[in-house]
Design an enzyme around this catalytic site. Sequence first.
Site, PDB file in Angstrom:
ATOM      1  N   LYS A 105      -8.235   9.038   4.915  1.00 38.92           N
ATOM      2  CA  LYS A 105      -7.313   9.376   3.835  1.00 38.92           C
ATOM      3  C   LYS A 105      -7.085  10.884   3.899  1.00 38.92           C
ATOM      4  O   LYS A 105      -8.050  11.661   4.074  1.00 38.92           O
ATOM      5  CB  LYS A 105      -7.891   8.975   2.480  1.00 38.92           C
ATOM      6  CG  LYS A 105      -8.005   7.466   2.285  1.00 38.92           C
ATOM      7  CD  LYS A 105      -6.655   6.788   2.315  1.00 38.92           C
ATOM      8  CE  LYS A 105      -6.736   5.315   1.946  1.00 38.92           C
ATOM      9  NZ  LYS A 105      -5.484   4.609   2.253  1.00 38.92           N
ATOM     10  N   ASP A 129      -3.887   8.478   6.874  1.00 41.90           N
ATOM     11  CA  ASP A 129      -3.039   7.882   5.840  1.00 41.90           C
ATOM     12  C   ASP A 129      -2.892   8.854   4.672  1.00 41.90           C
ATOM     13  O   ASP A 129      -3.845   9.095   3.932  1.00 41.90           O
ATOM     14  CB  ASP A 129      -3.685   6.570   5.366  1.00 41.90           C
ATOM     15  CG  ASP A 129      -2.808   5.816   4.382  1.00 41.90           C
ATOM     16  OD1 ASP A 129      -1.711   6.313   4.041  1.00 41.90           O
ATOM     17  OD2 ASP A 129      -3.219   4.719   3.953  1.00 41.90           O
ATOM     18  N   GLU A 179       0.113   7.377   8.987  1.00 37.71           N
ATOM     19  CA  GLU A 179       0.480   6.283   8.074  1.00 37.71           C
ATOM     20  C   GLU A 179       1.063   6.828   6.771  1.00 37.71           C
ATOM     21  O   GLU A 179       0.470   7.697   6.136  1.00 37.71           O
ATOM     22  CB  GLU A 179      -0.753   5.416   7.792  1.00 37.71           C
ATOM     23  CG  GLU A 179      -0.442   4.220   6.893  1.00 37.71           C
ATOM     24  CD  GLU A 179      -1.592   3.227   6.835  1.00 37.71           C
ATOM     25  OE1 GLU A 179      -2.283   3.035   7.855  1.00 37.71           O
ATOM     26  OE2 GLU A 179      -1.802   2.640   5.760  1.00 37.71           O
ATOM     27  N   ASP A 236       3.523   1.877   5.017  1.00 35.82           N
ATOM     28  CA  ASP A 236       2.705   1.024   4.160  1.00 35.82           C
ATOM     29  C   ASP A 236       3.427   0.878   2.813  1.00 35.82           C
ATOM     30  O   ASP A 236       4.196  -0.060   2.618  1.00 35.82           O
ATOM     31  CB  ASP A 236       1.309   1.648   4.004  1.00 35.82           C
ATOM     32  CG  ASP A 236       0.353   0.825   3.167  1.00 35.82           C
ATOM     33  OD1 ASP A 236       0.809  -0.074   2.446  1.00 35.82           O
ATOM     34  OD2 ASP A 236      -0.865   1.074   3.200  1.00 35.82           O
ATOM     35  N   LYS A 256       0.530  -4.961   2.859  1.00 36.29           N
ATOM     36  CA  LYS A 256      -0.246  -5.445   1.731  1.00 36.29           C
ATOM     37  C   LYS A 256       0.314  -6.813   1.335  1.00 36.29           C
ATOM     38  O   LYS A 256       1.480  -6.928   0.953  1.00 36.29           O
ATOM     39  CB  LYS A 256      -0.143  -4.483   0.542  1.00 36.29           C
ATOM     40  CG  LYS A 256      -0.631  -3.064   0.830  1.00 36.29           C
ATOM     41  CD  LYS A 256      -2.143  -3.008   0.967  1.00 36.29           C
ATOM     42  CE  LYS A 256      -2.660  -1.609   1.250  1.00 36.29           C
ATOM     43  NZ  LYS A 256      -2.421  -1.174   2.641  1.00 36.29           N
ATOM     44  N   TRP A 300      -8.055  -4.727   6.237  1.00 36.91           N
ATOM     45  CA  TRP A 300      -8.852  -3.871   5.360  1.00 36.91           C
ATOM     46  C   TRP A 300      -9.170  -4.667   4.104  1.00 36.91           C
ATOM     47  O   TRP A 300      -8.278  -5.244   3.471  1.00 36.91           O
ATOM     48  CB  TRP A 300      -8.100  -2.588   4.973  1.00 36.91           C
ATOM     49  CG  TRP A 300      -8.964  -1.692   4.138  1.00 36.91           C
ATOM     50  CD1 TRP A 300      -9.794  -0.716   4.592  1.00 36.91           C
ATOM     51  CD2 TRP A 300      -9.122  -1.730   2.707  1.00 36.91           C
ATOM     52  NE1 TRP A 300     -10.455  -0.137   3.527  1.00 36.91           N
ATOM     53  CE2 TRP A 300     -10.070  -0.741   2.366  1.00 36.91           C
ATOM     54  CE3 TRP A 300      -8.571  -2.489   1.690  1.00 36.91           C
ATOM     55  CZ2 TRP A 300     -10.467  -0.483   1.048  1.00 36.91           C
ATOM     56  CZ3 TRP A 300      -8.973  -2.259   0.367  1.00 36.91           C
ATOM     57  CH2 TRP A 300      -9.901  -1.263   0.063  1.00 36.91           C
TER      58      TRP A 300
HETATM   59 MG    MG Z   1      -2.132   2.777   3.749  1.00 33.73          MG
END
Ligand code: MG
Length: 368
Positions: free
Chosen positions: A164, A193, A218, A241, A265, A320
């Site tokens: 992250k 990301d 990302e 994403d 997602k 994930w």
């Molecule tokens: Mg992501």
Amino acid sequence: MQISAINVYQYDMPILGKPYKMSNTVLDHFDSTIVEIITDKNVVGYGETCPVGPVYQPQHALGARAALEEMGPNLIGANPLQIQNVYHIMEGSLNGHNYAKAAIDMALWDICGKFYGARVCDLLGGAVRENIPSYYSIGICPVDEAVEIAREKQAEGYPRIQLKVGGRPLEEDIAVIRRVSEVLNPGIRLAADANRAWTTRDALMVSLACEKVQFVMEQPCNTYDEVCSIRKQVHHPIYLDENTENLGMVLKAIGDGTADGFGFKTTRLGGISVMRTVRDVCREMNKPMSCDDSWGGDIIAAACVHMGATVPPHLFEGAWLAAPYIEKNYDPENGINIVNGHIDVPKGPGLGITPDTSIWGAPAIELG
Ligand SMILES: [Mg+2]
């Protein structure tokens, strides 16, 4: 077969250990919404949706429950085996709110699997393997700590590490990408990301500063247009994403040449049914993808794993799951867990999860 009742549960799940930090939010618990669809043939299906707090994306937990309350009454009496027809009823009852529709969709796939004696992955065309890779996401933390976690997770067996980034001085983002890449063995993939946090300037500077580092960038910027504007100047593959709100956006991102791959997602897109379509589009267009969700328990995890098991391995970036951050499984026997960076595909029919519903308390909403 008919849907005779729908129960909606609300469940607050604490995050184990330190709060989870992303560029735009810090979380110490998450608010999950579980749907239980009861049929007149005593087959019961479960679905779940769990936006990770109210600022990660426009979706939020209260919105999910309000949407389910809005659509739910129109679903009573529908045939749960005709998933597409039920989806049409949902679309005729409420515009948007794919993440709420996803929970219903997931429960319908669970019912279909249980009724026909098949696993969801079998209904989706069949699993190409029975044990699929996950990836580990390292939250925003000091660079030295991120390096240690990356070493540890690589040793555990994770084939991919996601960092992250964003929401702090850019030098720290650049340092963490460089330092972590240095400790990864060949073949271990790396993604950074930003969860929408970088300006186009930031993304260009990181790409230039890390020119020799192999990593996927990302969701660097907030909007799709921002990402488009830097696409040709960035040295790295870009995955989308948060911008993939629906199937149309996925098709546009591929058509425009903006996305080299995706972090999908399941609930944001609208559930297993929509994921099946984007899986097939990605296979046709040779785009790597993950099958993730924004947190949630065993039910969401099972949906991601069943779908992930059907993706061609060379295009699969992993599933994930929130499992490493959750205290307990909904299903103490067959709950979904990550072992050595990988996840076994459930064996039972439907999603393969038999939840202990007492964990969630009384339903927050009862319909039918
Ligand atoms: Mg992501």
